[in-house]
Design a protein around this motif. Structure first.
Motif, PDB file in Angstrom:
ATOM      1  N   GLY A 304       0.807  -1.219   0.000  1.00 51.59           N
ATOM      2  CA  GLY A 304       0.000   0.000   0.000  1.00 51.59           C
ATOM      3  C   GLY A 304       0.835   1.262   0.000  1.00 51.59           C
ATOM      4  N   ALA A 305       2.135   1.149  -0.287  1.00 50.78           N
ATOM      5  CA  ALA A 305       3.031   2.302  -0.273  1.00 50.78           C
ATOM      6  C   ALA A 305       2.804   3.173  -1.505  1.00 50.78           C
ATOM      7  CB  ALA A 305       4.486   1.834  -0.223  1.00 50.78           C
ATOM      8  N   PRO A 306       3.073   4.466  -1.412  1.00 49.11           N
ATOM      9  CA  PRO A 306       2.890   5.349  -2.567  1.00 49.11           C
ATOM     10  C   PRO A 306       3.745   4.920  -3.754  1.00 49.11           C
ATOM     11  CG  PRO A 306       3.171   6.630  -0.554  1.00 49.11           C
ATOM     12  CD  PRO A 306       3.489   5.215  -0.211  1.00 49.11           C
ATOM     13  N   ALA A 307       3.208   5.082  -4.949  1.00 49.99           N
ATOM     14  CA  ALA A 307       3.968   4.779  -6.165  1.00 49.99           C
ATOM     15  C   ALA A 307       5.250   5.599  -6.189  1.00 49.99           C
ATOM     16  CB  ALA A 307       3.117   5.079  -7.388  1.00 49.99           C
ATOM     17  N   GLY A 308       6.328   4.971  -6.623  1.00 51.04           N
ATOM     18  CA  GLY A 308       7.617   5.635  -6.715  1.00 51.04           C
ATOM     19  C   GLY A 308       8.483   5.496  -5.482  1.00 51.04           C
ATOM     20  N   THR A 309       7.926   4.991  -4.370  1.00 48.08           N
ATOM     21  CA  THR A 309       8.741   4.771  -3.177  1.00 48.08           C
ATOM     22  C   THR A 309       9.496   3.458  -3.309  1.00 48.08           C
ATOM     23  OG1 THR A 309       6.895   3.727  -2.003  1.00 48.08           O
ATOM     24  CG2 THR A 309       7.183   6.100  -1.726  1.00 48.08           C
ATOM     25  N   GLN A 310      10.467   3.254  -2.446  1.00 48.39           N
ATOM     26  CA  GLN A 310      11.295   2.053  -2.489  1.00 48.39           C
ATOM     27  C   GLN A 310      10.985   1.196  -1.263  1.00 48.39           C
ATOM     28  OE1 GLN A 310      13.036   1.646  -5.260  1.00 48.39           O
ATOM     29  NE2 GLN A 310      12.610   3.733  -5.971  1.00 48.39           N
ATOM     30  N   ASN A 311      10.583  -0.053  -1.512  1.00 52.52           N
ATOM     31  CA  ASN A 311      10.162  -0.981  -0.453  1.00 52.52           C
ATOM     32  C   ASN A 311      10.876  -2.306  -0.685  1.00 52.52           C
ATOM     33  OD1 ASN A 311       7.704   0.780   0.522  1.00 52.52           O
ATOM     34  ND2 ASN A 311       7.566   0.682  -1.704  1.00 52.52           N
ATOM     35  N   PHE A 312      11.654  -2.764   0.281  1.00 52.20           N
ATOM     36  CA  PHE A 312      12.586  -3.859  -0.007  1.00 52.20           C
ATOM     37  C   PHE A 312      12.947  -4.621   1.258  1.00 52.20           C
ATOM     38  CE2 PHE A 312      14.830   0.041   0.831  1.00 52.20           C
ATOM     39  CZ  PHE A 312      15.930  -0.316   1.601  1.00 52.20           C
ATOM     40  N   PHE A 313      13.729  -5.700   1.083  1.00 55.11           N
ATOM     41  CA  PHE A 313      14.143  -6.612   2.161  1.00 55.11           C
ATOM     42  C   PHE A 313      12.942  -7.223   2.891  1.00 55.11           C
ATOM     43  CE2 PHE A 313      18.701  -4.915   3.262  1.00 55.11           C
ATOM     44  CZ  PHE A 313      19.095  -5.137   1.964  1.00 55.11           C
ATOM     45  N   PRO A 314      11.973  -7.808   2.185  1.00 54.79           N
ATOM     46  CA  PRO A 314      10.840  -8.406   2.892  1.00 54.79           C
ATOM     47  C   PRO A 314      11.248  -9.664   3.651  1.00 54.79           C
ATOM     48  CG  PRO A 314      10.752  -8.997   0.586  1.00 54.79           C
ATOM     49  CD  PRO A 314      11.885  -8.018   0.723  1.00 54.79           C
ATOM     50  N   SER A 315      10.561  -9.911   4.757  1.00 60.74           N
ATOM     51  CA  SER A 315      10.685 -11.164   5.507  1.00 60.74           C
ATOM     52  C   SER A 315       9.297 -11.547   5.994  1.00 60.74           C
ATOM     53  CB  SER A 315      11.638 -11.015   6.693  1.00 60.74           C
ATOM     54  OG  SER A 315      11.690 -12.208   7.469  1.00 60.74           O
ATOM     55  N   ILE A 316       8.903 -12.797   5.770  1.00 59.41           N
ATOM     56  CA  ILE A 316       7.532 -13.237   6.029  1.00 59.41           C
ATOM     57  C   ILE A 316       7.483 -14.190   7.211  1.00 59.41           C
ATOM     58  CG2 ILE A 316       7.699 -15.130   4.369  1.00 59.41           C
ATOM     59  CD1 ILE A 316       4.729 -14.689   3.753  1.00 59.41           C
ATOM     60  N   THR A 317       6.410 -14.088   7.993  1.00 59.37           N
ATOM     61  CA  THR A 317       6.120 -15.068   9.035  1.00 59.37           C
ATOM     62  C   THR A 317       4.614 -15.296   9.072  1.00 59.37           C
ATOM     63  OG1 THR A 317       6.369 -15.625  11.387  1.00 59.37           O
ATOM     64  CG2 THR A 317       5.996 -13.317  10.865  1.00 59.37           C
ATOM     65  N   VAL A 318       4.217 -16.557   9.241  1.00 55.84           N
ATOM     66  CA  VAL A 318       2.805 -16.924   9.345  1.00 55.84           C
ATOM     67  C   VAL A 318       2.603 -17.568  10.717  1.00 55.84           C
ATOM     68  CG1 VAL A 318       0.906 -18.244   8.360  1.00 55.84           C
ATOM     69  CG2 VAL A 318       2.669 -17.279   6.861  1.00 55.84           C
ATOM     70  N   SER A 319       1.651 -17.060  11.473  1.00 57.85           N
ATOM     71  CA  SER A 319       1.427 -17.596  12.816  1.00 57.85           C
ATOM     72  C   SER A 319       1.015 -19.056  12.747  1.00 57.85           C
ATOM     73  CB  SER A 319       0.351 -16.795  13.544  1.00 57.85           C
ATOM     74  OG  SER A 319      -0.012 -17.464  14.741  1.00 57.85           O
ATOM     75  N   PRO A 320       1.722 -19.964  13.441  1.00 59.62           N
ATOM     76  CA  PRO A 320       1.313 -21.368  13.471  1.00 59.62           C
ATOM     77  C   PRO A 320       0.099 -21.616  14.351  1.00 59.62           C
ATOM     78  CG  PRO A 320       3.213 -21.045  14.884  1.00 59.62           C
ATOM     79  CD  PRO A 320       2.971 -19.730  14.193  1.00 59.62           C
ATOM     80  N   PHE A 321      -0.365 -20.571  15.028  1.00 57.44           N
ATOM     81  CA  PHE A 321      -1.528 -20.681  15.908  1.00 57.44           C
ATOM     82  C   PHE A 321      -2.805 -20.141  15.253  1.00 57.44           C
ATOM     83  CE2 PHE A 321       2.301 -20.191  18.445  1.00 57.44           C
ATOM     84  CZ  PHE A 321       2.217 -21.249  19.338  1.00 57.44           C
ATOM     85  N   THR A 322      -2.673 -19.050  14.497  1.00 58.98           N
ATOM     86  CA  THR A 322      -3.853 -18.377  13.953  1.00 58.98           C
ATOM     87  C   THR A 322      -3.860 -18.254  12.441  1.00 58.98           C
ATOM     88  OG1 THR A 322      -2.872 -16.174  14.072  1.00 58.98           O
ATOM     89  CG2 THR A 322      -3.975 -17.006  16.062  1.00 58.98           C
TER      90      THR A 322
END
Length: 410
Positions: A304-322
């Motif tokens: 949902g970041a504004p167009a033209g911005t820089q968004n990087f180094f993602p890391s994902i986690t999914v709750s094993p409970f929910t």
């Protein structure tokens, strides 16, 4: 909880942090990072037993014969075991993958174990990533898996090794990618019944793709066979090595991140893949999802970041409970230069995401450096603190230290 500077009292720089949390005792957290407080690059170990409010700091022992260490990752397995994998080296020589384990929640550590040794400039293993099987329906629960990348002059490949005894020993290496492409870091996630999802992004010499291979027998064999094309997740447009922002000089790799919903939610079994991608003319975080690792949705932006911005180094986690999906990432969306860490959260199986800021102070990636710095590290890490809280670590040069420090936030 307030943001905590874990390493501010240390000298030198600390970067490339990885975090794991005890699922049975979620106040116990262990973090590893590259640490130069003693001079040369070592592996810093930081432990909290109060949910991240306070931390103790130390260094893991360096194996004899190696001058440096970097690229650490950590994971947890039942009941009180933490496993760390590390790249050790001598300059550009002898890239070797080693592992450490603690059987008492990080209070003490066994001596390092060799996973795969490097040899001079000929075999240089790099970029390890460790994942443990903690899934309720798995016959392989307790297994540990490490992926890494043997580098060559003009190519690289992805290897994977399994451990059946919580990293005391490691099985024969399996090559899971073509040895003639350009790869960086592997991604590993474990499914509800013990499926091992091993993914990577090939950035050349042809068109870049995110690809996946899956093991249904605890890492012994992978499908599809290596002689066939790996399962396609999506086409990829890699981020520029240096983002097009004045006074940025640090590198940005385009690496895959994977996780699986192993909860009893209605989204159980869903596999998620995330990476930074420049298909829209600027770098943003994209995600695909799959019910089985075989058929994948089209990639969509989740920031949902504004167009033209820089968004990087993602890391994902999914709750094993929910089953809650969370992806942390860097963004320059507040003023176009300074960086912050945001988290994109989904409570409906990835159908919708909302982002919130984790950092409380934006920071200059160049910190105290009089010239633009060429390295701030290559990754940050998200983990779930049970039952449904975020445990995130990142590096920042926030004043008053102005150096690279490891921060914790939720």
């Amino acid at each position: 909880m307030p943001v905590v500077n874990i390493t501010g009292a240390l000298g030198g720089n600390q970067f490339e942090p990885s975090i794991a949390v005890n699922e049975l005792l979620p106040n116990i957290m262990c973090v590893v990072a590259v640490d130069t407080s003693s001079g040369p690059t070592r592996i810093g170990f930081y432990r909290s037993d109060d949910g991240g409010q306070t931390w103790t700091t130390s260094l893991l022992p360096q194996p004899t014969g190696y001058s440096g260490a970097e690229a650490p990752t950590i994971d947890y397995t039942f009941p009180s075991t933490f496993i760390v994998t590390v790249h050790v080296f001598n300059g550009e020589n002898d890239g070797t993958i080693i592992s450490y384990r603690s059987l008492d929640d990080g209070l003490t550590w066994n001596p390092p174990v060799f996973v795969n040794q490097g040899y001079g400039l000929i075999v240089h293993n790099d970029e390890p990533y460790v994942a443990c099987d903690r899934t309720p329906g798995s016959p392989y629960r307790g297994n540990a898996y490490v992926g890494y990348t043997p580098l060559a002059t003009a190519a690289s490949s992805i290897f994977l090794q399994a451990s059946l005894d919580q990293s005391a020993t490691w099985q024969t290496p399996r090559r899971i990618s073509s040895p003639r492409g350009f790869h960086d870091r592997a991604a590993i996630a474990v499914g509800f019944t013990g499926e091992v999802y091993a993914g990577y992004i090939i950035t050349g010499p042809g068109s870049p793709y995110a690809l996946l291979r899956t093991s249904y027998d605890g890492g012994v064999t992978f499908q599809p066979p290596l002689s066939n094309q790996a399962t396609l997740i999506a086409s990829v447009v890699p981020a520029p090595q240096v983002l097009p922002v004045p006074n940025y000089a640090f590198r940005v790799q385009t690496n895959l991140n994977l996780d699986v919903d192993i909860s009893n939610s209605v989204y159980s079994g869903t596999v998620y893949a995330a990476w930074n991608d420049a298909r829209n003319g600027y770098t943003d975080v994209f995600m695909c999802e799959s019910p089985d690792g075989l058929l994948w949705s089209e990639p969509v932006s989740i920031t949902g970041a504004p167009a033209g911005t820089q968004n990087f180094f993602p890391s994902i986690t999914v709750s094993p409970f929910t089953g809650t999906v969370r992806v942390i990432y860097y963004s320059n969306q507040i003023n176009g230069f300074l960086l912050d860490v945001f988290v994109a959260e989904s409570f409906d199986g990835g159908a919708t995401f909302t982002s919130r800021r984790l950092t409380t102070t934006s920071f200059d990636p160049n910190g105290n450096s009089p010239t633009p710095t060429v390295l701030i590290g290559d990754y940050i890490t998200a983990y779930t603190q049970g039952p449904d809280n975020l445990a995130a670590v990142w590096m920042a040069t926030t004043p008053p230290t102005g150096k690279l420090d490891v921060y914790f936030g939720s």
